[in-house]
Design an enzyme around this catalytic site. Structure first.
Site, PDB file in Angstrom:
ATOM      1  N   ILE A  16       0.808  -1.223   0.000  1.00 25.57           N
ATOM      2  CA  ILE A  16       0.000   0.000   0.000  1.00 25.57           C
ATOM      3  C   ILE A  16       0.842   1.274   0.000  1.00 25.57           C
ATOM      4  CG2 ILE A  16      -2.039  -1.040   1.039  1.00 25.57           C
ATOM      5  CD1 ILE A  16      -1.132  -0.070   3.738  1.00 25.57           C
ATOM      6  N   GLU A  18       5.328   3.005   0.103  1.00 27.67           N
ATOM      7  CA  GLU A  18       6.737   2.836   0.418  1.00 27.67           C
ATOM      8  C   GLU A  18       7.380   4.198   0.612  1.00 27.67           C
ATOM      9  OE1 GLU A  18       9.417   1.551  -2.841  1.00 27.67           O
ATOM     10  OE2 GLU A  18       7.574   1.330  -4.005  1.00 27.67           O
ATOM     11  N   GLY A  19       8.478   4.188   1.372  1.00 26.34           N
ATOM     12  CA  GLY A  19       9.230   5.407   1.625  1.00 26.34           C
ATOM     13  C   GLY A  19      10.708   5.132   1.510  1.00 26.34           C
ATOM     14  N   ASP A 134      10.749  13.971  12.332  1.00 23.96           N
ATOM     15  CA  ASP A 134      10.490  13.947  10.890  1.00 23.96           C
ATOM     16  C   ASP A 134       9.016  14.257  10.612  1.00 23.96           C
ATOM     17  OD1 ASP A 134      11.145  13.745   8.228  1.00 23.96           O
ATOM     18  OD2 ASP A 134      10.998  11.571   8.141  1.00 23.96           O
TER      19      ASP A 134
END
EC number: 2.7.11.1
Length: 625
Positions: A16, A18-19, A134
């Protein structure tokens, strides 16, 4: 990866997202029969032992967070070289996707409401000593019901900690960096406040305040350039909201909101009545441009690899020169002696610093012409800042100026006990263990919670305890059962009272002729004595009556017109005679049973027949037998 089962529990269904550090999959937990999200580390990070250690530790700390605006972490696991986090599955989209779909600024009220929910998440995390580091729209999820959930607490913290300790690089998204992050300095909770200020700016204007050709150029702008008030780009932004954004994004952390709760208070005040906001002039001092020396440090970091390459080339040339010198020196013993003495540097014996405080160790190593650098911070039973390990070890011979790497104690790890009351006991056990706590299950009866669910815990939630503390979890066995009493040989009234005191009800009463037994004596009961049954269960009885041929008794039929009521009603018939009141019939009926005929036996003579419905006298008539 699709179709794979992790931990004999999580079935991977589909990818579903991605990073940079992980891929995200939708999965099914077969143990609790629910859909979850699983984040799996990319192989390049999974291969970094130091990163993995940090990742595990920080993910477990993040799992202790329990807040409606934070994506819950259910589990942290490993299978072979696969490291994964099991998280709450959120139906919705990222804030970044929401901004893109909107094609421009969000409506002012909605932007502030989203920022408020993020603030609540940060306030909870900061109070638990966890900094995100972050914060960006990609890490903020908005559900279909407009509930905001912040994700990636564990992985962001692990990445930041690992890179500062081991590489000196800074991981994150430069568009949302705080100035102190951009410089690679030590950061605190206020770095999240700055990043959220940038996110709020983007929601209000549709764009980030600083853009550039490279992450370094963007980072330099965060250090050196002023942020424009959002109203310059979107005239719908009120002046009060400009001030909130500018205060959150001050270069100097001391001029920002000092806590997320301070930030939240102003956002909530803006939503209620912007005119109530109060700002001081010092909150908006002109941005101080960082000295060129610090800017140069950032630039030099980008050229670090190039310098390393040049150093290697120089070392290679120096090596060749030294080799020639050594060959020449081998011509005579005297030449060797001269060269040895010329290049000789006395080695230093590394002293023992394990067990010393950080300041003591620094002083001891400095006295031996050695440097010190912290390689890792670790929880232990030693006082905070105590040296746990050193490398090189005590007694090693090293050159002056050598760096001794030390592992220092962070003290005993403390965690906030999460709330597990009302959860299924398996889920509760998982939540507590993920928080680094042990679990002791205690089963007990409880009237309010169904079987298998937690109704209490000790210590209570919200309390700070040491990592590894055992939490007593009280799990419901359902309502406490009733023990059936022995009512045989009691008269009917006594038997009824005994059943009711045990939490039971009198069921059907069946009469049976019996010789040599007093009338209305219980002969049998439908459930044996000492049997555990559910509270409120009916117990049927067989009760004695005199034989039909008895000359002392006569039987008449009593006709009862039942009232018109919804549902069943309990009908009891009593005979009052000779100063005694005896129950001669008991049963449940509905209005459709009317008229009800009940045979009644009594001694010869006058008697009063009483009919009770649901415990209330319904009628009394006098009869002759």
């Amino acid at each position: 990866m699709i179709g794979r089962m992790l931990g004999n529990r999580y079935e991977i269904l589909e990818k579903i997202g991605e990073g940079g550090m992980a891929k995200v999959y939708k999965a099914k937990c077969h143990l609790l029969n629910r859909i979850v999200a699983i984040k799996i580390l990319r192989p390049e990070f999974a291969a970094d032992e130091n990163f993995v250690k940090k990742f595990k530790r920080e993910s477990q700390a993040a799992a202790s967070l329990s807040h409606p605006n934070i994506v819950g972490i259910y589990d942290v696991g490993q299978e072979g070289d696969i490291y994964y986090i099991v998280m709450e599955y959120v139906k919705g989209r990222t804030l970044k996707e929401l901004i893109r779909e909107n094609g421009g600024p969000l409506e002012v009220k909605r932007a502030v409401e989203i920022a408020s929910q993020v603030c609540r998440a940060l306030d909870h995390a900061h109070k638990n000593k966890i900094i995100h580091r972050d914060i960006k729209p990609q890490n903020i999820l908005v559900t279909d019901e407009d509930v905001v959930k912040v994700t990636d607490f564990g992985i962001a913290r692990a990445a930041n900690g690992a890179t500062i300790t081991y590489t000196g690089d800074v991981i994150g998204t430069a568009y949302y960096f705080s100035p102190e992050q951009a410089k690679g300095s030590i950061v605190d909770e206020r770095t999240d406040i700055y990043s959220l200020g940038i996110v709020l700016f983007e929601m209000l204007t549709g764009k980030v305040p600083f853009e550039g050709d490279s992450p370094i150029s963007v980072a330099l702008k965060h250090i050196q350039e002023d942020i424009l008030p959002p109203s310059r780009l979107n005239e719908k932004v009120p002046e009060e909201l400009d001030k909130i954004v500018l205060k959150a994004t001050q270069k100097d952390p001391n001029l920002r909101y000092q806590t997320a709760s301070e930030f939240l208070k102003d956002l909530d005040t803006f939503l209620k009545n912007p005119k109530d906001l109060k700002f001081e002039e010092k909150d908006f001092e002109k941005t101080k441009v960082m000295p060129s020396r610090e800017a140069e440090e950032l630039k030099r970091a980008a050229l670090k690899r190039e310098r390393e390459k040049k150093r290697k080339e120089i070392r290679k040339k120096v090596g060749i020169v030294l080799l020639v010198l050594l060959l020449l020196a081998s011509l005579s013993y005297g030449t060797v002696y001269v060269l040895n003495n010329f290049f000789k540097v006395n080695d230093v014996v590394v002293p023992n610093v394990v067990g010393l405080s950080l300041s003591q160790a620094s002083k001891v190593l400095s006295e031996h012409n050695l440097k010190m650098e912290i390689s890792e911070e670790r929880y232990s039973d030693k006082p905070e800042n105590t040296i746990l390990e050193q490398d090189p070890p005590q007694g090693a011979l090293v050159k002056p100026g050598t760096t001794v790497y030390v592992v220092i104690s962070k003290g005993r790890q403390m965690v906030i006990v999460p709330n597990v009351i009302g959860r299924d006991y398996l889920e509760a056990k998982n939540v507590l263990e993920n928080a680094g706590l042990k679990v002791n299950i205690i089963e007990n009866y409880n009237e309010q919670y169904q079987k298998g669910y937690v109704f209490d815990q000790n210590p209570r939630y919200g309390v700070q305890v040491e990592y590894g503390t055992t939490i007593d979890v009280y799990v419901s066995k359902g309502p406490k059962p009733s023990i059936v009493p022995n009512v045989v040989n009691m008269n009917l009234d006594e038997a009824k009272a005994s059943l009711e005191s045990a939490g039971l009800t009198l069921g059907k009463v069946i009469y049976k002729e019996a010789d040599n037994v007093p009338e209305n004596t219980v002969l049998e009961q439908s459930v044996p004595p000492d049997t555990e049954v559910q509270k409120g269960s009916p117990i049927d009885l067989i009760v004695s009556k005199l034989p039909q041929n008895s000359l002392q008794q006569q039987t008449k039929n009593v006709i009862i017109n039942l009232p018109n009521k919804d549902g069943p009603m309990k009908v009891e018939v009593y005979v009052i005679q000779d100063g005694q009141k005896n129950l001669v019939y008991s049963g449940e009926h509905t209005s459709s049973d009317s008229p009800l005929t009940v045979p009644v036996t009594a001694h010869k003579g006058k008697a009063v027949i009483e009919v009770d419905i649901d415990g209330q006298v319904y009628s009394r008539v006098e009869a002759r037998f």
